[in-house]
Design a protein around this motif. Structure first.
Motif, PDB file in Angstrom:
ATOM      1  N   VAL A 284     -16.295  -4.484 -48.683  1.00 51.08           N
ATOM      2  CA  VAL A 284     -17.344  -3.521 -49.030  1.00 51.08           C
ATOM      3  C   VAL A 284     -17.744  -3.808 -50.466  1.00 51.08           C
ATOM      4  O   VAL A 284     -16.881  -3.864 -51.355  1.00 51.08           O
ATOM      5  CB  VAL A 284     -16.827  -2.066 -48.901  1.00 51.08           C
ATOM      6  N   GLY A 285     -19.035  -4.003 -50.685  1.00 54.35           N
ATOM      7  CA  GLY A 285     -19.517  -4.249 -52.037  1.00 54.35           C
ATOM      8  C   GLY A 285     -19.587  -2.946 -52.821  1.00 54.35           C
ATOM      9  O   GLY A 285     -20.162  -1.969 -52.354  1.00 54.35           O
ATOM     10  N   THR A 286     -18.970  -2.918 -53.986  1.00 49.76           N
ATOM     11  CA  THR A 286     -19.026  -1.740 -54.853  1.00 49.76           C
ATOM     12  C   THR A 286     -19.491  -2.184 -56.235  1.00 49.76           C
ATOM     13  O   THR A 286     -19.513  -3.382 -56.540  1.00 49.76           O
ATOM     14  CB  THR A 286     -17.638  -1.074 -54.993  1.00 49.76           C
ATOM     15  N   TRP A 287     -19.811  -1.240 -57.072  1.00 46.71           N
ATOM     16  CA  TRP A 287     -20.266  -1.574 -58.423  1.00 46.71           C
ATOM     17  C   TRP A 287     -19.155  -2.228 -59.235  1.00 46.71           C
ATOM     18  O   TRP A 287     -19.408  -2.886 -60.231  1.00 46.71           O
ATOM     19  CB  TRP A 287     -20.840  -0.347 -59.120  1.00 46.71           C
TER      20      TRP A 287
ATOM     21  N   ASP B 192     -25.241  -0.879 -54.792  1.00 44.70           N
ATOM     22  CA  ASP B 192     -23.920  -1.181 -55.362  1.00 44.70           C
ATOM     23  C   ASP B 192     -23.428  -2.585 -55.052  1.00 44.70           C
ATOM     24  O   ASP B 192     -22.594  -3.121 -55.763  1.00 44.70           O
ATOM     25  CB  ASP B 192     -22.867  -0.201 -54.840  1.00 44.70           C
ATOM     26  N   GLY B 193     -23.880  -3.149 -53.947  1.00 45.55           N
ATOM     27  CA  GLY B 193     -23.389  -4.465 -53.555  1.00 45.55           C
ATOM     28  C   GLY B 193     -23.639  -4.719 -52.088  1.00 45.55           C
ATOM     29  O   GLY B 193     -24.376  -3.995 -51.429  1.00 45.55           O
ATOM     30  N   THR B 194     -22.986  -5.743 -51.579  1.00 44.86           N
ATOM     31  CA  THR B 194     -23.178  -6.159 -50.191  1.00 44.86           C
ATOM     32  C   THR B 194     -21.857  -6.111 -49.435  1.00 44.86           C
ATOM     33  O   THR B 194     -20.838  -6.568 -49.938  1.00 44.86           O
ATOM     34  CB  THR B 194     -23.761  -7.594 -50.145  1.00 44.86           C
ATOM     35  N   ASN B 195     -21.911  -5.535 -48.251  1.00 45.26           N
ATOM     36  CA  ASN B 195     -20.770  -5.491 -47.348  1.00 45.26           C
ATOM     37  C   ASN B 195     -20.822  -6.737 -46.461  1.00 45.26           C
ATOM     38  O   ASN B 195     -21.884  -7.091 -45.953  1.00 45.26           O
ATOM     39  CB  ASN B 195     -20.810  -4.258 -46.455  1.00 45.26           C
ATOM     40  N   HIS B 196     -19.682  -7.366 -46.267  1.00 47.04           N
ATOM     41  CA  HIS B 196     -19.573  -8.533 -45.384  1.00 47.04           C
ATOM     42  C   HIS B 196     -18.464  -8.248 -44.385  1.00 47.04           C
ATOM     43  O   HIS B 196     -17.316  -8.028 -44.792  1.00 47.04           O
ATOM     44  CB  HIS B 196     -19.217  -9.791 -46.181  1.00 47.04           C
ATOM     45  N   PHE B 197     -18.797  -8.253 -43.103  1.00 44.23           N
ATOM     46  CA  PHE B 197     -17.805  -7.973 -42.069  1.00 44.23           C
ATOM     47  C   PHE B 197     -17.901  -8.970 -40.930  1.00 44.23           C
ATOM     48  O   PHE B 197     -18.951  -9.554 -40.685  1.00 44.23           O
ATOM     49  CB  PHE B 197     -17.998  -6.564 -41.479  1.00 44.23           C
ATOM     50  N   GLU B 198     -16.786  -9.111 -40.234  1.00 48.31           N
ATOM     51  CA  GLU B 198     -16.754  -9.842 -38.971  1.00 48.31           C
ATOM     52  C   GLU B 198     -16.061  -8.934 -37.964  1.00 48.31           C
ATOM     53  O   GLU B 198     -15.180  -8.146 -38.326  1.00 48.31           O
ATOM     54  CB  GLU B 198     -16.003 -11.165 -39.101  1.00 48.31           C
ATOM     55  N   LEU B 199     -16.448  -9.059 -36.714  1.00 47.76           N
ATOM     56  CA  LEU B 199     -15.871  -8.248 -35.646  1.00 47.76           C
ATOM     57  C   LEU B 199     -15.147  -9.156 -34.662  1.00 47.76           C
ATOM     58  O   LEU B 199     -15.651 -10.226 -34.311  1.00 47.76           O
ATOM     59  CB  LEU B 199     -16.994  -7.495 -34.924  1.00 47.76           C
ATOM     60  N   LYS B 200     -13.962  -8.736 -34.250  1.00 44.44           N
ATOM     61  CA  LYS B 200     -13.227  -9.396 -33.162  1.00 44.44           C
ATOM     62  C   LYS B 200     -12.864  -8.338 -32.122  1.00 44.44           C
ATOM     63  O   LYS B 200     -12.667  -7.169 -32.447  1.00 44.44           O
ATOM     64  CB  LYS B 200     -11.953 -10.068 -33.669  1.00 44.44           C
ATOM     65  N   VAL B 201     -12.761  -8.773 -30.891  1.00 46.06           N
ATOM     66  CA  VAL B 201     -12.382  -7.900 -29.780  1.00 46.06           C
ATOM     67  C   VAL B 201     -10.872  -7.990 -29.603  1.00 46.06           C
ATOM     68  O   VAL B 201     -10.312  -9.095 -29.572  1.00 46.06           O
ATOM     69  CB  VAL B 201     -13.095  -8.331 -28.482  1.00 46.06           C
ATOM     70  N   LEU B 202     -10.222  -6.850 -29.509  1.00 45.64           N
ATOM     71  CA  LEU B 202      -8.782  -6.852 -29.254  1.00 45.64           C
ATOM     72  C   LEU B 202      -8.530  -7.117 -27.768  1.00 45.64           C
ATOM     73  O   LEU B 202      -9.233  -6.588 -26.901  1.00 45.64           O
ATOM     74  CB  LEU B 202      -8.145  -5.523 -29.646  1.00 45.64           C
ATOM     75  N   THR B 203      -7.536  -7.934 -27.503  1.00 53.28           N
ATOM     76  CA  THR B 203      -7.097  -8.140 -26.129  1.00 53.28           C
ATOM     77  C   THR B 203      -6.318  -6.905 -25.691  1.00 53.28           C
ATOM     78  O   THR B 203      -6.018  -6.022 -26.513  1.00 53.28           O
ATOM     79  CB  THR B 203      -6.195  -9.386 -26.029  1.00 53.28           C
ATOM     80  N   GLU B 204      -5.943  -6.849 -24.430  1.00 56.01           N
ATOM     81  CA  GLU B 204      -5.129  -5.729 -23.965  1.00 56.01           C
ATOM     82  C   GLU B 204      -3.815  -5.684 -24.744  1.00 56.01           C
ATOM     83  O   GLU B 204      -3.363  -4.612 -25.173  1.00 56.01           O
ATOM     84  CB  GLU B 204      -4.862  -5.861 -22.468  1.00 56.01           C
TER      85      GLU B 204
ATOM     86  N   GLY C 225     -17.105  -4.465 -57.802  1.00 52.10           N
ATOM     87  CA  GLY C 225     -16.776  -5.695 -57.083  1.00 52.10           C
ATOM     88  C   GLY C 225     -16.386  -5.401 -55.652  1.00 52.10           C
ATOM     89  O   GLY C 225     -16.245  -4.245 -55.256  1.00 52.10           O
ATOM     90  N   PRO C 226     -16.175  -6.435 -54.857  1.00 49.45           N
ATOM     91  CA  PRO C 226     -15.851  -6.231 -53.443  1.00 49.45           C
ATOM     92  C   PRO C 226     -14.442  -5.682 -53.237  1.00 49.45           C
ATOM     93  O   PRO C 226     -13.520  -6.036 -53.961  1.00 49.45           O
ATOM     94  CB  PRO C 226     -16.001  -7.627 -52.834  1.00 49.45           C
ATOM     95  N   GLU C 227     -14.318  -4.814 -52.258  1.00 53.39           N
ATOM     96  CA  GLU C 227     -13.032  -4.230 -51.865  1.00 53.39           C
ATOM     97  C   GLU C 227     -12.762  -4.586 -50.409  1.00 53.39           C
ATOM     98  O   GLU C 227     -13.659  -4.480 -49.575  1.00 53.39           O
ATOM     99  CB  GLU C 227     -13.071  -2.698 -51.996  1.00 53.39           C
ATOM    100  N   ASP C 228     -11.533  -4.992 -50.092  1.00 52.26           N
ATOM    101  CA  ASP C 228     -11.163  -5.284 -48.711  1.00 52.26           C
ATOM    102  C   ASP C 228     -11.288  -4.024 -47.859  1.00 52.26           C
ATOM    103  O   ASP C 228     -10.988  -2.914 -48.328  1.00 52.26           O
ATOM    104  CB  ASP C 228      -9.727  -5.798 -48.620  1.00 52.26           C
ATOM    105  N   ALA C 229     -11.711  -4.224 -46.615  1.00 48.75           N
ATOM    106  CA  ALA C 229     -11.845  -3.090 -45.700  1.00 48.75           C
ATOM    107  C   ALA C 229     -11.635  -3.575 -44.272  1.00 48.75           C
ATOM    108  O   ALA C 229     -11.875  -4.741 -43.956  1.00 48.75           O
ATOM    109  CB  ALA C 229     -13.227  -2.457 -45.839  1.00 48.75           C
ATOM    110  N   GLY C 230     -11.184  -2.686 -43.428  1.00 50.41           N
ATOM    111  CA  GLY C 230     -11.007  -2.999 -42.027  1.00 50.41           C
ATOM    112  C   GLY C 230     -10.815  -1.727 -41.232  1.00 50.41           C
ATOM    113  O   GLY C 230     -10.383  -0.710 -41.776  1.00 50.41           O
ATOM    114  N   LYS C 231     -11.158  -1.811 -39.952  1.00 54.98           N
ATOM    115  CA  LYS C 231     -11.072  -0.617 -39.123  1.00 54.98           C
ATOM    116  C   LYS C 231     -11.033  -1.024 -37.651  1.00 54.98           C
ATOM    117  O   LYS C 231     -11.754  -1.925 -37.234  1.00 54.98           O
ATOM    118  CB  LYS C 231     -12.305   0.256 -39.385  1.00 54.98           C
ATOM    119  N   ILE C 232     -10.201  -0.354 -36.879  1.00 50.29           N
ATOM    120  CA  ILE C 232     -10.191  -0.532 -35.431  1.00 50.29           C
ATOM    121  C   ILE C 232     -11.208   0.452 -34.871  1.00 50.29           C
ATOM    122  O   ILE C 232     -11.176   1.642 -35.201  1.00 50.29           O
ATOM    123  CB  ILE C 232      -8.783  -0.296 -34.849  1.00 50.29           C
ATOM    124  N   ILE C 233     -12.120  -0.059 -34.046  1.00 50.36           N
ATOM    125  CA  ILE C 233     -13.213   0.770 -33.527  1.00 50.36           C
ATOM    126  C   ILE C 233     -13.335   0.612 -32.013  1.00 50.36           C
ATOM    127  O   ILE C 233     -12.864  -0.368 -31.441  1.00 50.36           O
ATOM    128  CB  ILE C 233     -14.563   0.408 -34.179  1.00 50.36           C
TER     129      ILE C 233
END
Length: 174
Positions: A76-79, A122-134, A81-89
């Motif tokens: 996540v881009g912040t004023w 504030d900045g730019t967010n960069h994310f990638e998405l992966k699908v969880l297996t069972e 600098g970038p901060e690591d982020a992740g979330k299960i969705i």
């Protein structure tokens, strides 16, 4: 690389939209050239096309995520600098957190990888998405409380047993 959605407007997009308006409505409005078209007409048309495209992208992504559990990871881009982020969705509304409060959004599929880039003041967010297996969903459920988010996300992300590329463009658009 396949662009799924992009609302970064360039001069080329403006010019193409103006040319489309001239071709479609020029005679009715007395426009002889692109320079005769008011800027507000061009921007209104660009916004209309963007809203139409976004509605389709939203619908397709919502349908894609409906029966999947995914891991979204990046920065996540912040004023400061970038901060690591992740979330299960497991829904489009949860994925939308990746671009909440952002003005510009780009979603691309590059050889099966689904990338999201979203910018604001504030900045730019960069994310990638992966699908969880069972197995990945079960692992996440079992270890959600006994591991840090980062450790859990690392384990899920790095193992083909627990996650896979979404291949979004192939599964939704083709």
């Amino acid at each position: 690389m396949m662009t799924i959605y992009n609302n970064y407007y360039s001069g080329e997009v403006y010019n193409n939209t103006a040319e489309l308006l001239l071709e479609e409505y020029g005679e009715d409005n007395g426009w002889k050239s692109v320079s005769d078209i008011p800027d507000t007409e061009v921007y209104d048309e660009m916004n209309f096309q963007d809203e139409f495209a976004w509605a389709e992208v939203s619908r397709n992504m919502e349908q894609f995520l409906q029966s999947r559990i995914c891991l979204v990871r990046g920065t996540v881009g912040t004023w400061m600098g970038p901060e690591d982020a992740g979330k299960i969705i497991n829904s489009f509304s949860e994925l939308a957190d990746a671009w909440r409060d952002c003005h510009y959004i780009s979603i691309t599929d590059e050889r099966g990888h689904l990338y999201i880039e979203a910018s604001r003041h504030d900045g730019t967010n960069h994310f990638e998405l992966k699908v969880l297996t069972e197995a990945g969903a079960e692992y996440a459920d079992r270890h959600y409380y006994d591991m840090s988010d980062r450790a859990l996300h690392d384990r899920l992300w790095k193992s083909s047993k627990y996650s896979r590329l979404p291949r979004y463009a192939k599964s939704v658009l083709m």
